[in-house]
Scaffold this motif. Structure first.
Motif, PDB file in Angstrom:
ATOM      1  N   CYS A   1      50.711-104.154   5.599  1.00  0.00           N
ATOM      2  CA  CYS A   1      51.112-103.997   3.728  1.00  0.00           C
ATOM      3  C   CYS A   1      50.522-104.168   3.007  1.00  0.00           C
ATOM      4  CB  CYS A   1      52.161-105.954   3.807  1.00  0.00           C
ATOM      5  SG  CYS A   1      52.392-106.534   1.723  1.00  0.00           S
ATOM      6  N   PRO A   2      50.594-103.610   1.721  1.00  0.00           N
ATOM      7  CA  PRO A   2      49.546-103.072   0.992  1.00  0.00           C
ATOM      8  C   PRO A   2      49.472-103.893  -0.522  1.00  0.00           C
ATOM      9  CG  PRO A   2      51.676-101.566  -0.068  1.00  0.00           C
ATOM     10  CD  PRO A   2      52.063-102.862   1.551  1.00  0.00           C
ATOM     11  N   MET A   3      49.946-104.935  -0.544  1.00  0.00           N
ATOM     12  CA  MET A   3      50.719-105.939  -1.187  1.00  0.00           C
ATOM     13  C   MET A   3      49.534-107.416  -0.810  1.00  0.00           C
ATOM     14  SD  MET A   3      51.918-104.722  -3.861  1.00  0.00           S
ATOM     15  CE  MET A   3      51.756-106.404  -5.145  1.00  0.00           C
TER      16      MET A   3
ATOM     17  N   LEU B   1      50.921-108.992   1.693  1.00  0.00           N
ATOM     18  CA  LEU B   1      51.092-110.451   1.891  1.00  0.00           C
ATOM     19  C   LEU B   1      51.451-109.989   3.804  1.00  0.00           C
ATOM     20  CD1 LEU B   1      54.107-109.168   0.047  1.00  0.00           C
ATOM     21  CD2 LEU B   1      52.572-110.916  -0.538  1.00  0.00           C
TER      22      LEU B   1
ATOM     23  N   PRO C   1      54.394-110.306   6.148  1.00  0.00           N
ATOM     24  CA  PRO C   1      55.594-110.430   6.016  1.00  0.00           C
ATOM     25  C   PRO C   1      56.503-110.357   6.825  1.00  0.00           C
ATOM     26  CG  PRO C   1      54.417-107.970   6.322  1.00  0.00           C
ATOM     27  CD  PRO C   1      53.763-109.374   6.041  1.00  0.00           C
TER      28      PRO C   1
ATOM     29  N   CYS D   1      56.565-108.747  -2.965  1.00  0.00           N
ATOM     30  CA  CYS D   1      56.974-107.447  -2.490  1.00  0.00           C
ATOM     31  C   CYS D   1      57.397-106.225  -2.986  1.00  0.00           C
ATOM     32  CB  CYS D   1      58.025-107.789  -1.202  1.00  0.00           C
ATOM     33  SG  CYS D   1      58.080-106.412  -0.280  1.00  0.00           S
ATOM     34  N   THR D   2      57.253-104.399  -3.067  1.00  0.00           N
ATOM     35  CA  THR D   2      57.998-103.637  -3.622  1.00  0.00           C
ATOM     36  C   THR D   2      58.814-102.628  -3.053  1.00  0.00           C
ATOM     37  OG1 THR D   2      55.657-103.079  -2.893  1.00  0.00           O
ATOM     38  CG2 THR D   2      55.325-103.213  -5.050  1.00  0.00           C
ATOM     39  N   GLU D   3      59.035-103.663  -1.671  1.00  0.00           N
ATOM     40  CA  GLU D   3      59.851-103.237  -0.267  1.00  0.00           C
ATOM     41  C   GLU D   3      59.457-101.500  -0.202  1.00  0.00           C
ATOM     42  OE1 GLU D   3      63.979-103.081  -2.145  1.00  0.00           O
ATOM     43  OE2 GLU D   3      63.401-105.239  -2.490  1.00  0.00           O
ATOM     44  N   CYS D   4      57.984-101.537  -0.094  1.00  0.00           N
ATOM     45  CA  CYS D   4      57.973-100.141   0.396  1.00  0.00           C
ATOM     46  C   CYS D   4      58.037 -99.603   1.528  1.00  0.00           C
ATOM     47  CB  CYS D   4      56.002 -99.865   0.332  1.00  0.00           C
ATOM     48  SG  CYS D   4      55.310-101.006   1.763  1.00  0.00           S
ATOM     49  N   GLY D   5      58.353-100.479   2.703  1.00  0.00           N
ATOM     50  CA  GLY D   5      59.467-100.758   4.116  1.00  0.00           C
ATOM     51  C   GLY D   5      58.080-100.131   5.316  1.00  0.00           C
ATOM     52  N   GLY D   6      56.480-100.456   4.653  1.00  0.00           N
ATOM     53  CA  GLY D   6      55.144-100.372   5.527  1.00  0.00           C
ATOM     54  C   GLY D   6      55.500-100.902   6.807  1.00  0.00           C
ATOM     55  N   CYS D   7      55.749-101.885   6.556  1.00  0.00           N
ATOM     56  CA  CYS D   7      55.578-103.317   7.634  1.00  0.00           C
ATOM     57  C   CYS D   7      56.679-103.095   8.069  1.00  0.00           C
ATOM     58  CB  CYS D   7      56.220-105.036   7.060  1.00  0.00           C
ATOM     59  SG  CYS D   7      57.817-105.316   6.128  1.00  0.00           S
TER      60      CYS D   7
ATOM     61  N   VAL E   1      62.282-105.790   6.251  1.00  0.00           N
ATOM     62  CA  VAL E   1      62.248-105.442   4.186  1.00  0.00           C
ATOM     63  C   VAL E   1      64.462-105.482   3.990  1.00  0.00           C
ATOM     64  CG1 VAL E   1      63.148-103.376   2.670  1.00  0.00           C
ATOM     65  CG2 VAL E   1      60.979-103.264   4.776  1.00  0.00           C
TER      66      VAL E   1
ATOM     67  N   LEU F   1      63.458-110.015   3.867  1.00  0.00           N
ATOM     68  CA  LEU F   1      62.910-109.664   2.903  1.00  0.00           C
ATOM     69  C   LEU F   1      63.547-108.996   1.258  1.00  0.00           C
ATOM     70  CD1 LEU F   1      60.291-110.668   4.140  1.00  0.00           C
ATOM     71  CD2 LEU F   1      59.377-108.696   2.640  1.00  0.00           C
TER      72      LEU F   1
HETATM   73  S1  SF4 Z   1      57.671-103.784   2.328  1.00  0.00           S
HETATM   74 FE1  SF4 Z   1      56.572-104.534   3.477  1.00  0.00          FE
HETATM   75  S2  SF4 Z   1      54.896-104.270   3.409  1.00  0.00           S
HETATM   76 FE2  SF4 Z   1      55.901-103.509   1.768  1.00  0.00          FE
HETATM   77  S3  SF4 Z   1      55.267-104.845   0.000  1.00  0.00           S
HETATM   78 FE3  SF4 Z   1      57.154-106.013   1.365  1.00  0.00          FE
HETATM   79  S4  SF4 Z   1      56.089-106.423   2.525  1.00  0.00           S
HETATM   80 FE4  SF4 Z   1      54.742-105.407   2.076  1.00  0.00          FE
END
Ligand code: SF4
Ligand code: SF4
Lengths: 367, 435
Positions: free
Chosen positions: B379-381, B383, B385, B408-414, B425, B428
């Motif tokens: 998670c780049p923020m 957090l 998840p 959460c920027t909903e980047c999808g990384g998690c 995602v 969240l």
């Molecule tokens: S989508 Fe997942 S990895 Fe991306 S910011 Fe939100 S919680 Fe963090």
């Protein structure tokens, strides 16, 4: 299937990771079976079988089978490999069932267990069948674990002793021919460069030519397995690395400088290569579910487990100190997870004179 | 001046899959016989319809008038007849009114060398109006009308203007090709924005995997102004605004704030190109470069395509779909949406259309969380998840908010890294919706 992101995934799945760990253990298990013969094979099979059956029964009761995720096989394998080859089959069986039913499933199964299932089963076995687990030869018979031999030798020794390896030699613990030739070669070709000299016996420990638990002896094979797991990003390097660093330092400082000669003698090499420390360091501590989830937490957890392993080993002298240390550290994992997680992005702030939260303190490079 | 930079917390290195398309020149798509043009072309409300069925439209005729600052004008991408007005479902599930246009008549711009207009003598207000008239919006990621974004920030003081050439989503390389093939235009677009914002400093951030783009862009920087050229790590999500700003300037956008709170404005290479077109050639934004990739497509590449082209037509142009396909994705694989509807039109902010096979998707059954911590690591923020997901699932979204749900920027990384395939995602998002 959701249309929501993300649309693709890393190759790793929970099942693949568990199976990969189990696979990486097989060479070391194979070595144990080769060295100790069919009894060792039976012990491993019984441990795996008991774990799988326990998991299967629970799957039936919950109507949700979980055998495919490989974690039951892994726990069974770990328990079987940590058993000395002379224990009765009821020991691995009970330990595996205990691990699955009590440690794993009473907390809700994979991921719910805050305690390392394999380590839990092992500690249970050490407590319940202490003498069997150490071996019949506490007084120095050949079938004892190498660690028990050292401790036994220390009790009978008179006069100055030359550390654990010296003690082994004093009671006539055999050195294999492989050790002799490898040590000679190392001393003649490699170590002369730095002016060092390796006494006989360490190579045996590294390659697994000593007696002890079935799968814990072949340190070299466990090392290869772990390197493969780290390289494929199945496990993280932080935990084994911190574990080793802290264990080595503490053994050197307290086991050497402070308490001097004898059992520990500050011999980091001997005490890392013997008695299942590597097994705990590489395979019990980095357990995916019961280890911390953040990097700093992993380092603290590894370091704590290393220090505790020394402590239990120094005062207990029994194998299994690694498993015990891991269990103790499991209890502080929630604390580490909460306390050491990284700072959330965008929460470093400064208040301007008006008291309004404005910009970020110190982070910006000046134009 | 060149330096390499990235953001410190989290991030991941997904398989990038860019080799299939990023070395091939941009191709022009054949014009679509039918164009479906939604009136919602940014993350705001629909534009107001200003044509009716039966109307004849030309290439670039305005068919939707912007209402408010979150909305941009919409233009007809092709000459023809408005066949009907009907609702369409956009990839993210939002329903928008769309004009369906049948190709007919002749082209004003196609195939012609467009006259170049001098802009250096124009006043900022005029420049801004040209950008507004052309309906320019942010063309990658979260899409906002560009004139409104510039207008809003021009009042505040802009310390940093940052060009976003990170393009860290796997597969996507449309901006990459644009930088390689049109650096002069992008550079001039940048000069226009510099004129409007008067930033203290300007930085151009380009992904480290785009060395040719970096070279070409720098080669066209010839007006003597000092600009920082920053080589950005290939880590995902380096192209997200907060991670980009952190990497380039070291500033952290506050959790509850916006980029401009730390004096930063970011703009993507594709948007700069659109600004150049709007100002210099006076061409409305009705076409864009889209990456078509994935193992399921025969001839992957970057295609210059009219907005409103159904993705089915775009795929046919790329040799059609070959292997058994697991998913068709609109946008990058980490942020984009899956669709099964081949009439889904290309939008102004559609960066890619991907045809993924099962071997690329790596789907697996959802199993329980094993608490491996991979999601938190990614998670780049900063957090956790898994924890947020559990709180939301237990109806404790309020607590999740305290733990940073809205960061959460909903980047999808998690979701990408989770070995248990937990729909993090989704969870969240639900939490945000039902707080
Ligand atoms: S989508 Fe997942 S990895 Fe991306 S910011 Fe939100 S919680 Fe963090
Ligand atoms: S990555 Fe998935 S399995 Fe691992 S902790 Fe996060 S949610 Fe749980």
């Amino acid at each position: 299937m959701s249309a929501n992101p993300p649309q693709f995934h890393d190759r790793a799945t929970t099942g693949r990771m568990m199976w990969a760990i189990a696979l990486s253990l097989l060479p070391a298990a194979g070595w144990g079976v080769y060295r100790y013969g069919t009894p060792a094979l039976f012990i491993i099979m019984v441990a795996v079988g008991a774990a799988v059956i326990s998991e299967g029964v629970i799957g039936l009761i919950r109507r949700r089978p979980t055998l495919r995720d490989g974690s039951a096989v892994l726990v069974g394998l770990l328990i079987g490999m940590a058993m000395p080859p002379w224990v009765g089959l009821h020991v691995p069986a009970t330990a595996a069932i205990f691990a699955m039913l009590v440690v794993k499933w009473s907390f809700g199964g994979l991921g719910g267990n805050w305690m390392n299932a394999a380590a839990g089963g092992l500690v249970f076995a050490f407590y319940s069948w202490n003498r069997q687990m150490i071996g019949p030869g506490v007084d120095g018979e050949s079938s004892a674990t190498v660690l028990a031999t050292v401790r036994g030798a220390l009790e009978t020794a008179s006069g100055p002793v030359g550390g654990p390896v010296g003690l082994l030699r004093a009671v006539g613990y055999p050195v294999s021919s492989v050790d002799a030739s490898v040590t000679d070669w190392l001393n003649a070709r490699v170590l002369t460069v730095v002016g060092a000299n390796l006494p006989g016996g360490y190579v045996d420990l590294f390659l697994g030519y000593v007696d002890g638990a079935i799968g814990e002896g072949a340190v070299a094979l466990l090392l290869i397995g772990t390197i493969a797991l780290v390289a494929t990003r199945v496990i993280r390097w932080e935990i084994p690395a911190a574990y080793f660093a802290s264990y080595a330092i503490v053994t050197r400082v307290f086991g050497g400088l402070v308490f001097g000669d004898g059992y520990m003698a500050g011999d980091v090499l001997f005490h890392t290569l013997s008695g299942g420390v590597v097994f705990a360091m590489f395979y019990l501590a980095p357990d995916l579910s019961s280890a911390p989830t953040n990097r700093t937490g992993m380092l603290v957890y590894g370091a704590g487990a290393g220090a505790l392993t020394f402590l239990f080993r120094f005062y207990g002298a029994y194998p299994g100190s690694g498993a015990f240390a891991v269990l103790v550290m499991n209890t502080v994992v929630p604390l580490l997870n909460r306390g050491l997680r990284p700072r959330r992005f965008g929460t470093r702030r400064r208040r301007d004179p008006g008291g309004r939260v404005r910009a970020i303190a110190g982070a910006g490079r000046k134009p | 001046m060149m330096r390499t930079a990235t953001f410190p917390v989290g991030g991941l290195y997904p398989v990038h899959h860019k080799h299939a398309a990023h070395r091939r020149a941009i191709r022009n798509a054949i014009l679509p016989a039918v164009s479906i043009v939604p009136l919602r072309q940014s993350h705001g409300p629909d534009a107001e319809l200003c044509v009716a069925p039966g109307d004849r439209v030309g290439e670039g005729t305005r068919i939707g008038r912007a209402v408010g600052d979150l909305c941009a004008h919409v233009h007809s991408p092709i000459p023809g007849l408005v066949r009907e007005i009907r609702p369409v479902t956009l990839p993210d599930g939002v329903i928008s009114t769309a004009a369906v246009i049948d190709l007919a008549g002749s082209f004003d711009r196609l195939g012609k060398v467009l006259a170049r207009h001098e802009w250096k003598t124009l006043r900022p207000g005029t420049l801004l109006r040209l950008i507004e008239d052309a309906g320019v919006v942010g063309m990658s990621g979260v899409s906002q009308p560009t004139h409104a974004a510039i207008d809003a920030t021009a009042a505040a003081s802009c310390r940093w203007l940052i060009v976003n050439g990170a393009e860290s989503e796997p597969y996507v390389c449309a901006d990459h090709r644009l930088m390689v093939e049109h650096p002069a235009e992008i550079f001039e677009g940048l000069q226009i924005v510099e004129r409007l914002l008067a930033p203290d400093r300007v930085a151009v951030g380009i992904g480290a995997d785009k060395r040719d783009a970096m070279r070409r862009m720098r080669a066209h920087d010839n007006d003597g102004r000092r600009r920082d050229y920053v080589r950005l790590s290939v880590k995902y999500p380096q192209g997200d605004e907060r991670q980009l700003i952190r990497a380039v300037t070291g500033l952290e956008v506050p959790s509850d704030g916006h980029a401009i709170d730390v004096g930063c404005v970011t703009i993507s290479a594709a948007t700069l190109y659109a600004i150049w077109e709007a100002v210099v050639t006076r061409k409305p934004l009705y076409e864009r470069v889209v990456t078509v990739a994935g193992r399921g497509v025969a001839r992957p590449g970057n295609i210059k395509v009219r907005i409103g082209t159904p993705i089915g037509g775009l795929l046919a142009e790329c040799g059609g779909v070959t292997d058994p396909v697991a998913r068709i994705v609109i946008g990058g694989p980490l942020r984009g949406y899956a669709t099964t509807d081949l009439t889904t039109p290309v939008l102004k902010y559609t960066t890619a259309v991907l045809v993924l096979t099962a071997a690329e998707v790596n789907a697996a059954p959802i199993v329980g969380c094993i608490r491996c911590g991979r999601c938190a690591e990614a998670c780049p923020m900063g957090l956790d998840p898994a924890q947020l997901y559990k709180l939301v699932a237990h109806g404790r979204s309020g607590d999740a908010v305290d733990y940073g749900l809205f960061d959460c920027t909903e980047c999808g990384g998690c979701g990408y890294v989770c070995p248990s395939r937990i729909p993090l995602v989704d969870g969240l998002r639900n939490g945000k919706a039902n707080r």
